[in-house]
Write a protein that holds these residues in place. Structure first.
Motif, PDB file in Angstrom:
ATOM      1  N   UNK A   1     -19.995  11.302  59.779  1.00 28.07           N
ATOM      2  CA  UNK A   1     -19.162  10.418  60.597  1.00 28.07           C
ATOM      3  C   UNK A   1     -19.034  10.966  62.009  1.00 28.07           C
ATOM      4  N   UNK A   2     -18.783  12.278  62.103  1.00 27.47           N
ATOM      5  CA  UNK A   2     -18.665  12.890  63.426  1.00 27.47           C
ATOM      6  C   UNK A   2     -19.982  12.771  64.180  1.00 27.47           C
ATOM      7  N   UNK A   3     -21.087  12.889  63.447  1.00 28.40           N
ATOM      8  CA  UNK A   3     -22.384  12.825  64.108  1.00 28.40           C
ATOM      9  C   UNK A   3     -22.675  11.421  64.625  1.00 28.40           C
ATOM     10  N   UNK A   4     -21.966  10.416  64.084  1.00 28.95           N
ATOM     11  CA  UNK A   4     -22.130   9.056  64.600  1.00 28.95           C
ATOM     12  C   UNK A   4     -21.315   8.856  65.863  1.00 28.95           C
ATOM     13  N   UNK A   5     -20.465   9.822  66.161  1.00 26.20           N
ATOM     14  CA  UNK A   5     -19.621   9.697  67.339  1.00 26.20           C
ATOM     15  C   UNK A   5     -18.234   9.144  67.036  1.00 26.20           C
TER      16      UNK A   5
END
Lengths: 336, 370, 326
Positions: free
Chosen positions: A238-242
């Motif tokens: 999720x964090x990597x999706x921004x």
């Protein structure tokens, strides 16, 4: 499979459980060591009274017949009557049940409202003073027996400070029409502000004490569950999706972390039902807990039997409600 | 009707004959009450093969192919739904009592995960000697001696016998698991993905060890794995499985370089060979393996088969849809279950035109090597 | 000459644990050009996954991690950036797919809503428009009946399908760099082939640069243009794919290539690398491969330099000097 059919399926699954409960409750009177009739009469050695009570209780008939008539009576809303109070059991329950329910509800609300944010907070502040501090406090709350907490609270808030009443549900001067049986709600219906404040003053202390253990344990569980979720790959994904950290925490992590917590709340509710027997007695709360102690003490077996049935049904309903709640939180349940 | 050949129980050390295993699908109580039909996972469906003494048979397949279930059936960890497992010519299901124990002594097993297959609360000596003690060896000195020998054979310092599994690396644990499997001097060892969980450099060490031990003790291996390159390296013959059935079984080089079955061909063409000059991805199968609860009619591979017989226009079912292809003998221990390879009227296997279809891989590889 | 997309300079990622300081990534430097497909290869515990997470600044905060060095992405250094600034880069310009498709999707939200979340953040798409785009993206990664799958929860899909959905999500905003951390390790070989083919096509069509992390030399041989080999937190060799396979320089690369499972006629033992990957805590100075290296020399107790011995061919080994082979 949709939610509707899931609910129906779960309701159907409850039927055998409810029947099982009635069988156990019915057998309760037969499982009491010794002769229940003799115990109920407690030394009154009048053989005529003995036979009379035995016949009234139906203990002279075959077991199956007894059960069937017990069930037939139940269906008519007849739960027998109390020897001690000389009143039908249903009437006693009508007074005690809402009192207990109000107290438990409030305790549950306190537990959920405090424990979950506390656990989430501790998990987010992991390994800081705030985390360790709140976890130590919750450990202490968990370790201290609730009756002792109750007595201390009475001594302090009612005795030393005099802020809150020490016992009962309402002051004797309060007189309002009972509608729901919940004084905090009935006072609003009656538009009686003084009664409303009075009801809150009475219920606050027992509810908080009743909720204490559960809140402590649940906060710890929420923390652990939250930490477990935060370790998952999908949090990183999720964090990597921004997705911003706040959204990740409050939309995704909390919801996943709540799945085991919801199960645990059900278990906590069961423990609360046993805890309430003690708390009600400490605070002289006129609910089922007080009633059950009096009934056991006065060998009022039919009342005990009915109370056990009500407790068991409460437990089953909460299990049912939890499962429904589950299916909202965890999509995997409904489709399995 | 059985579509697999029935091998003579004396054809090998281990002979598996028309083995079948169905697992009931777990359903809830209400579902059972409401519907009468029960569903089964067709994990293993009519499988026959043999392992000759001193030979390694590789069992290769993707997840859901039933290869692990076969291993468990052979070891007696599952009861077969139908069919038999013969060991040294004896039907293992008929062996009872002390004979059964003696039979178990002749089979060893090594599982995939070197972390969960060793009891974390026992030290290495206890772990390795357990099968010996189970089979009645009581003398302490004798046990100690045997454990020392076994550990030396697998390359573990016998002085470490008092240590616990967590003090060893993954590769060392797998060595310990191998020592345990060899404790009773078995004739057959079932190796269920023994190197899949290990790093490349460790993988090579364990594979070497297994090859050495096989030579030294004339062991037979049933080598179960999903990695075709590794299976090829380890095996004399390979059986390729798909959805509970054997698609093709032949000499290892035959499978690797001249695969006949469209599934084997596709599988071989997508193995990532660590050489950029070798062509890769010639035939990438579309879709996914169907559910083993409701396997396709006819040939189980037909839903993804690039060589499936198609009826244009008529919309009728083809032979692939209707008829399950039998596992037929093409000679030289080469078996294949595909309608491209039929039998002529004399019952002799004939290769159809399609036999000439070879995977693009084969050519490229042979060119690369020449 | 293609433009530089990301330049990593002396990147170090360290964790403080109860047992000591773990130097998971210890001073690595490399760069990826626009549209370039790079493979990062190494055994477990070599720091390749931590490298990937460091590039995304996603190293788990729970372990008191510290990242040093520079990660210059399109001229900006990511290392000192705050989360609020990174938000503009993560998912939009640089995104990531993970090893285990079973755990990298949030189990309580539908596939569609998870794709739409990214679309909402980066492209401001909402409602029907967003859903339409999500369906398109699922179709792009060859998910059949994508208009139905969009409303599925992750548990209703197979591993391969989930990984496709992850790819759809990662590519939703057409990032310039896709980091893939062993995305096919958990999948069957035929599904692996589908995924590799898909990523190769998408990368070529959209000009997306790729950093593919794996232990499998076979995959990078067919997918990547450049390969980086990592060992115990350090880079040991970097070259274009053909060069690396034809002329591996570092003894570790040579050993890996020798041991990688391949299909050859004839059997026999493989000459293995002795020993195991060293512990990343309290690493001794000098070349980290020294105690397993068949060509170990006295000088190997010192730190070898990371240098370009031939144009585009980097290695850190005392066997080689800047002018080529010794």
């Amino acid at each position: 499979m949709g939610l509707g059919s899931y609910i129906i399926r779960r309701l159907l699954q409850m039927i055998p459980a409810v029947l099982g409960v009635t069988v156990i409750v019915f057998l309760l009177i037969h499982l009491i060591p010794g002769d229940p009739v003799a115990m109920m009469l407690a030394g009154e050695a009048d053989p005529q009274a003995y036979d009379e009570l035995r016949t009234r209780l139906g203990l002279d008939r075959p077991l199956l017949e007894q059960y069937l008539s017990y069930m037939a009576n139940l269906a008519r809303g007849d739960m027998g009557s109390s020897l001690h109070y000389g009143l039908p059991t249903t009437e006693l329950l009508a007074r005690a049940f809402p009192a207990t329910l109000e107290l438990t509800f409030l305790a549950m609300i306190i537990m959920v409202v405090f424990s979950i944010p506390l656990g989430v907070f501790a998990a987010m502040k992991r390994d800081t003073m705030a985390d360790h501090g709140s976890m130590i406090v919750s450990m202490l709350m968990y370790s201290v027996p609730s009756f002792w907490l109750g007595i201390m609270a009475i001594l302090f808030f009612a005795g030393v400070l005099g802020w809150l009443p020490a016992f009962g549900r309402a002051s004797p001067t309060i007189d309002i029409q009972l509608v729901t049986g919940f004084l905090t709600i009935d006072a609003i219906i009656a538009g009686n502000f003084a009664a409303w404040v009075d009801a809150w003053k009475h219920i606050l202390m027992p509810a908080v004490i009743l909720a204490a253990t559960g809140t402590a344990v649940n906060a710890r569980l929420t923390r652990a569950s939250m930490l477990e979720v935060l370790r998952q790959d999908y949090i990183k994904a999720l964090l990597s999706k921004g997705v911003p950290m706040r959204t990740v925490l409050f939309k995704h992590a909390v919801r996943n972390a709540l799945i085991p917590v919801v199960t645990f709340i059900t278990i906590q509710f069961g423990q609360m039902l046993s805890g309430i027997v003690i708390i009600e007695n400490v605070f002289s709360w006129p609910g089922m807990g007080t009633l059950v102690v009096t009934a056991v003490g006065s060998r009022d077996f039919q009342v005990v039997q009915s109370l056990v049935l009500v407790f068991a049904l409460m437990r089953l309903s909460v299990n049912f409600l939890t499962d429904i709640a589950y299916s909202f939180i965890d999509p995997r349940i409904r489709y399995d | 009707m059985s579509k697999s050949p029935s091998f003579n129980p004396k054809d090998g050390l281990l002979v598996v004959s028309n083995l079948k295993k169905h697992f009931p699908v777990e359903t809830s109580f209400t579902a059972k009450v409401l519907s009468k039909s029960r569903h089964f996972v067709h994990a293993v469906e009519d499988v026959s093969f043999y392992v000759k003494p001193g030979e390694t048979l590789g069992l290769v397949g993707e997840s859901g192919s039933g290869k692990t279930t076969i291993g468990k059936l052979i070891l007696g960890l599952h009861e077969p739904t139908a069919g038999s497992v013969y060991f040294e010519g004896q039907d293992t299901s008929l062996v009872k009592g002390s004979a059964k124990k003696a039979l178990r002594k002749k089979m060893g097993v090594v599982f995939q995960d070197p972390y969960s297959s060793l009891n974390p609360r026992k030290n290495v000596k206890d772990i390795v000697s357990l099968p010996l003690r189970t089979h009645g060896m009581k003398d302490h000195k004798e046990l100690e001696q045997r454990v020392t020998t076994l550990l030396e054979q697998v390359g573990i310092d016998p002085n470490a016998a008092g240590r616990f599994p967590h003090m060893f690396s993954g590769g060392q644990r797998q060595r310990i698991a191998i020592a345990r499997a060899l404790a009773t001097n078995p004739d057959l060892v079932v190796l269920d993905e023994p190197v899949s969980a290990l790093d490349v450099s460790i993988q090579a060490q364990i594979m070497n060890l297994l090859l050495d031990l096989k030579k030294e003790f004339n062991l037979s291996y049933l080598f179960i794995a999903h990695n075709m390159s590794i299976v090829h390296k380890m095996s004399d013959r390979i059986a390729v499985m798909y959805l509970g059935k054997i698609m093709e079984m032949a000499d290892a080089d035959q499978i690797a370089f001249e695969p006949h079955h469209p599934y084997t061909q596709a599988l071989m063409s997508v193995i990532p060979i660590p050489d950029p000059k070798v062509e890769w991805g010639g035939t990438v199968l579309e879709g996914e393996i169907p559910s083993p609860i409701n396997p396709p009619s006819g040939c189980v591979f037909r839903t993804r088969c690039p060589a499936k017989v198609v009826n244009f226009g008529t919309g009728d079912d083809t032979v692939c849809d209707r008829i399950e292809p039998p596992l037929i003998d093409l000679g030289k221990e080469h078996y294949v279950a595909c309608h491209l390879f039929g039998k002529d009227s004399n019952g002799k296997a004939k290769k159809s035109k399609a036999t000439n279809r070879k995977s693009g891989r084969t050519k490229k590889v042979s060119r690369g090597k020449s | 000459m293609a433009e530089k997309l990301i330049k990593v300079e002396d990147l170090k990622t360290q964790f403080t644990t109860k047992r000591g300081l773990v130097k998971a990534v210890d001073g690595i430097s490399f760069e990826i050009k626009k549209g370039e497909r790079v493979g990062l290869v190494g055994e477990s515990g070599c720091g390749k996954s931590v490298t990937a997470l460091s590039l995304m600044k996603l190293v788990p905060a729970a372990h008191n991690e510290r990242v040093f060095g520079k990660i210059i992405f399109k001229g900006q250094d990511l290392v000192p950036m705050k989360d609020s600034q990174l938000k503009e880069i993560r998912g939009k310009q640089m995104s990531m797919i993970f090893q285990d498709p079973m755990t990298s999707l949030d189990p309580v939200f539908t596939i569609g809503s998870q794709i739409m979340e990214a679309l909402g953040i980066h492209q401001g798409l909402k409602g029907k428009e967003s859903k339409k785009r999500a369906i398109e993206l699922l179709a792009l990664v060859n998910i059949p009946s994508s208009e139905m799958v969009v409303d599925y929860y992750p548990h209703q899909l197979s591993g391969g399908m989930r990984q496709r959905a992850m790819i759809a999500m990662a590519l939703s905003c057409e990032p310039e760099l896709l980091i893939a951390d062993e995305p096919t390790t958990a999948l069957d070989v035929s599904i692996q082939a589908q995924i590799i083919k898909l990523v190769r096509e998408l990368s070529a069509n959209k000009g997306t640069a790729l950093l593919w992390i794996t232990h499998d030399l076979g995959i990078v041989a067919h997918l990547c243009e450049k390969i980086i080999v990592m060992y115990a937190g350090k880079l040991v060799e970097m070259a274009d794919t053909m060069t690396l396979f034809e002329n591996p320089m570092h003894p570790y690369t040579q050993a890996l290539l020798r041991l990688a499972p391949k299909l050859e006629r004839g059997k026999g033992r493989m000459p293995p690398i002795p020993g195991t990957v060293p512990n990343l805590i309290d690493m001794p100075p000098g070349c980290r491969f020294a105690d397993r290296c068949p060509k170990c020399m006295d000088v190997c107790s010192q730190e070898p330099q990371w240098m370009e011995v031939e144009p585009g061919h980097w290695v850190s080994c005392f066997l080689y000097s800047k002018d080529g082979k010794n």
